[in-house]
Design a protein around this motif. Sequence first.
Motif, short mmCIF file in Angstrom:
data_model
loop_
_atom_site.label_atom_id
_atom_site.label_comp_id
_atom_site.label_asym_id
_atom_site.label_seq_id
_atom_site.Cartn_x
_atom_site.Cartn_y
_atom_site.Cartn_z
N VAL A 125 0.84 -1.20 0.00
CA VAL A 125 0.00 0.00 0.00
C VAL A 125 0.88 1.25 0.00
O VAL A 125 0.63 2.20 -0.77
CB VAL A 125 -0.97 0.01 1.21
CG1 VAL A 125 -1.76 1.32 1.27
CG2 VAL A 125 -1.92 -1.18 1.14
N LEU A 126 1.90 1.26 0.84
CA LEU A 126 2.79 2.43 0.88
C LEU A 126 3.44 2.65 -0.47
O LEU A 126 3.52 3.78 -0.97
CB LEU A 126 3.85 2.26 1.97
CG LEU A 126 3.34 2.29 3.41
CD1 LEU A 126 4.49 2.01 4.37
CD2 LEU A 126 2.67 3.62 3.74
N ASP A 127 3.90 1.57 -1.10
CA ASP A 127 4.53 1.67 -2.42
C ASP A 127 3.57 2.24 -3.45
O ASP A 127 3.94 3.10 -4.26
CB ASP A 127 5.05 0.30 -2.85
CG ASP A 127 5.83 0.37 -4.15
OD1 ASP A 127 6.82 1.12 -4.22
OD2 ASP A 127 5.45 -0.34 -5.11
N GLU A 128 2.33 1.79 -3.40
CA GLU A 128 1.31 2.31 -4.33
C GLU A 128 1.13 3.82 -4.14
O GLU A 128 0.85 4.54 -5.10
CB GLU A 128 -0.02 1.59 -4.13
CG GLU A 128 -1.12 2.01 -5.07
CD GLU A 128 -0.87 1.58 -6.52
OE1 GLU A 128 -1.44 2.23 -7.41
OE2 GLU A 128 -0.13 0.60 -6.76
N GLY A 129 1.29 4.28 -2.92
CA GLY A 129 1.18 5.70 -2.62
C GLY A 129 2.50 6.44 -2.71
O GLY A 129 2.62 7.57 -2.21
N ALA A 130 3.50 5.82 -3.34
CA ALA A 130 4.84 6.41 -3.51
C ALA A 130 5.48 6.75 -2.16
O ALA A 130 6.07 7.81 -1.99
CB ALA A 130 4.78 7.63 -4.43
N MET A 131 5.34 5.83 -1.19
CA MET A 131 5.94 6.00 0.13
C MET A 131 6.69 4.73 0.50
O MET A 131 6.58 3.72 -0.17
CB MET A 131 4.85 6.31 1.16
CG MET A 131 4.21 7.67 0.98
SD MET A 131 2.85 7.95 2.11
CE MET A 131 1.59 6.93 1.36
N ASP A 132 7.41 4.81 1.62
CA ASP A 132 8.14 3.65 2.13
C ASP A 132 8.23 3.75 3.66
O ASP A 132 7.50 4.56 4.27
CB ASP A 132 9.52 3.53 1.48
CG ASP A 132 10.39 4.76 1.68
OD1 ASP A 132 10.24 5.47 2.71
OD2 ASP A 132 11.25 5.02 0.83
N ALA A 133 9.11 2.97 4.26
CA ALA A 133 9.21 2.92 5.72
C ALA A 133 9.51 4.28 6.35
O ALA A 133 9.12 4.54 7.48
CB ALA A 133 10.28 1.90 6.13
#
Length: 139
Positions: free
Chosen positions: A73-81
């Motif tokens: 989900v984070l990757d889909e939103g262009a985010m990470d840890a």
Amino acid sequence: MKKILFRKASQLAKQAIIPKNMTSLYQDWKMAPGSEVDGFVFLTGFNGTGLDGVTSSEAATQINTAFDQVFSVLDEGAMDARHVIEVTSYHIGLRAHLETFKTIWTERMCEPYPAWTAIEVAGFASEGVVVELRVVAHR
């Protein structure tokens, strides 16, 4: 003098974050895998059951499965840890797999580490599940 701005709820822009492999969660369950409002991203609770419906009997596999779904989900939103600000982990048998969880946490998270609360629970909706993650991120 400091100004405080208030917005009506109708003015908040809410956006669903839906990885392709989670479209059925949105359509069938009527819930977004991630929901973003004002840069904050609230993720649906992800547990040790994979999207294929399979639940491993191994706590480590379940923990990694839950993290895999969170990071999808984070990757889909262009985010990470780096964007994760708070995690609540729910566990059955917390003491039995806490060290395993901490090891995987160390592998999956990064500095500055997010706030984390671990809670022992009596059960989950899915049989055999031992962990679920609730995550809040910020863009």
